[in-house]
Design an enzyme around this catalytic site. Structure first.
Site, mmCIF file in Angstrom:
data_model
loop_
_atom_site.group_PDB
_atom_site.id
_atom_site.type_symbol
_atom_site.label_atom_id
_atom_site.label_comp_id
_atom_site.label_asym_id
_atom_site.label_seq_id
_atom_site.Cartn_x
_atom_site.Cartn_y
_atom_site.Cartn_z
ATOM 1 N NE ARG A 104 -3.871 0.523 1.943
ATOM 2 C CZ ARG A 104 -5.050 0.588 2.508
ATOM 3 N NH1 ARG A 104 -5.342 1.521 3.493
ATOM 4 N NH2 ARG A 104 -5.992 -0.038 2.133
ATOM 5 C CG HIS A 131 -8.526 0.227 -2.719
ATOM 6 N ND1 HIS A 131 -7.595 -0.889 -2.243
ATOM 7 C CD2 HIS A 131 -9.302 0.353 -1.428
ATOM 8 C CE1 HIS A 131 -7.822 -1.325 -1.306
ATOM 9 N NE2 HIS A 131 -8.726 -0.412 -0.628
ATOM 10 C CD GLN A 134 -13.043 -2.020 -0.341
ATOM 11 O OE1 GLN A 134 -12.344 -1.716 0.421
ATOM 12 N NE2 GLN A 134 -14.385 -2.310 -0.153
ATOM 13 C CG ASP A 222 -13.676 6.535 -0.650
ATOM 14 O OD1 ASP A 222 -13.578 6.408 0.465
ATOM 15 O OD2 ASP A 222 -12.612 6.588 -1.543
ATOM 16 C CB CYS A 260 -14.081 1.430 0.305
ATOM 17 S SG CYS A 260 -13.362 2.889 0.282
ATOM 18 N NE ARG A 288 -10.472 -5.375 0.699
ATOM 19 C CZ ARG A 288 -9.770 -4.255 0.918
ATOM 20 N NH1 ARG A 288 -10.315 -3.280 1.453
ATOM 21 N NH2 ARG A 288 -8.362 -4.346 0.438
HETATM 22 N N1 NVA Z 1 -10.118 6.838 -1.144
HETATM 23 C C1 NVA Z 1 -9.499 6.320 0.154
HETATM 24 C C2 NVA Z 1 -9.802 4.796 0.371
HETATM 25 C C3 NVA Z 1 -9.460 4.378 1.425
HETATM 26 C C4 NVA Z 1 -9.630 2.748 1.663
HETATM 27 C C5 NVA Z 1 -8.175 6.683 0.315
HETATM 28 O O1 NVA Z 1 -7.454 6.503 -0.475
HETATM 29 O O2 NVA Z 1 -7.918 7.168 1.436
HETATM 30 N N1 CP Z 2 -11.339 0.115 2.545
HETATM 31 C C1 CP Z 2 -10.034 -0.187 2.996
HETATM 32 O O1 CP Z 2 -8.996 -0.424 2.201
HETATM 33 O O2 CP Z 2 -9.806 0.054 4.422
HETATM 34 P P1 CP Z 2 -8.281 0.241 4.907
HETATM 35 O O3 CP Z 2 -7.742 1.660 4.564
HETATM 36 O O4 CP Z 2 -8.816 0.295 6.350
HETATM 37 O O5 CP Z 2 -7.606 -0.889 4.724
#
Ligand code: NVA
Ligand code: CP
Length: 301
Positions: A104, A131, A134, A222, A260, A288
């Site tokens: 990540r 992502h 997800q 989101d 998500c 997930r």
């Molecule tokens: N759009 C959000 C998704 C988190 C799972 C982010 O990138 O922070």
């Molecule tokens: N939706 C998701 O990826 O959550 P986290 O950021 O908690 O992993």
């Protein structure tokens, strides 16, 4: 097929049949139709987190362990990359210890470099651009509630962020209609709309959320400020895209609401909607776990 043909980097680069089979496999795992006998015993997964995570971290760790494998979790401050070691060298070294790498991170080029130099499969656990893990959980949740997603209509209302981009990839791969409502300056990369069009998909941009949501089978949103955005997005520009009861009432009467998570009640969605009867967010979160297991088995097959 070599290990490195099994990277799970983005939905647009993976064969639609493979994506469908990962979801079907996840459904079987969830329904207990398949009780795997520790198929990943002796295998190890390294997970690199340059951003926080609850769901991705826990579901991959528990999933890998349920399949009999081991996990090493590495935060950026644990790694020599924090002191300048290249991602390429990190990829080469980790590949000598583990069988799969989940990452990540911020820019998509970082995960591309990891995949280029790793000799084991690399999984994208979220970048600023996408992502993909997800989305498989989301498609699975959609289908559990409303049946096959093919030909259905999903409406996005909010910031055109990494999740919105992965929804565009998914619309092409799973053949559903996607309407994205967001202010023009928050739009996903226009190249994605061009790519969808080239692939004969119905992915349309709207400025008006009501128009986008009207008659939709699913409404998704989101956070207004994603990890890595640098600064808070101007909420006043996104306020009109909040998913509230009034906006939900424009969708099909049996429409579902998706997010998500993590969510910010009172910003991108009201508590009434996310905690209401149309919301399927806990199923998405649960899925997930099942989809991570199916992804790991696909990568390590
Ligand atoms: N759009 C959000 C998704 C988190 C799972 C982010 O990138 O922070
Ligand atoms: N939706 C998701 O990826 O959550 P986290 O950021 O908690 O992993």
């Amino acid at each position: 097929m070599t290990a490195t043909d099994r990277h799970f980097l983005d939905l647009d680069t993976i064969n639609a049949n493979d994506l469908r089979s990962i979801i079907n496999h996840a459904k079987e795992l969830k329904n207990g139709k398949i009780v795997p006998n520790r198929p990943l015993a002796g295998k190890a997964l390294a997970m690199i987190f340059e951003k926080p995570s609850t769901r991705t971290r826990v579901s991959f760790e528990v999933g890998m362990k349920q399949l009999g494998g081991d996990v090493v979790v590495l935060n950026n401050s644990d790694l020599q990359t924090g002191r300048g070691e290249s991602i390429a060298d990190t990829a080469r070294v980790l590949s000598r210890y583990v069988d799969c790498i989940m990452m990540r991170t911020f820019g998509r080029e970082k995960i591309a470099e990891m995949a280029e130099f790793a000799t084991v499969p690399v999984i994208n656990g979220l970048t600023n651009s996408s992502h993909p893990c997800q989305l498989l959980a989301d498609i699975m949740a959609f289908e559990e509630h409303l049946g096959p997603i093919e030909g259905k209509t999903v409406a996005w209302s909010g910031d055109g962020n990494n999740m919105a981009s992965s929804w565009i990839h998914a619309a092409v791969k799973f053949n559903f209609n996607l309407r994205i409502a967001c202010p023009a300056e928050h739009s996903p990369d226009t190249a994605l709309f061009d790519w969808a069009k080239k692939n004969n998909s119905s992915v349309e941009m709207y400025e008006d959320p009501v128009e986008a949501v009207t008659g939709a089978d699913c409404v998704v949103t989101d956070t207004w400020t994603s990890m890595g955005d640098g600064k808070e997005n101007p909420h006043n520009r996104l306020a009109a895209y909040q998913v509230d009861k009034k906006l939900m009432s424009q969708a099909s009467p049996n429409a579902i609401f998706m997010h998500c998570l993590p969510a910010h009640r009172g910003e991108e969605v009201t508590g009434e909607v996310i905690d209401g009867p149309q919301s399927v967010v806990w199923d998405e979160a649960e899925n997930r776990l099942h989809t991570q297991k199916a992804i790991l088995l696909w990568c390590l097959k």
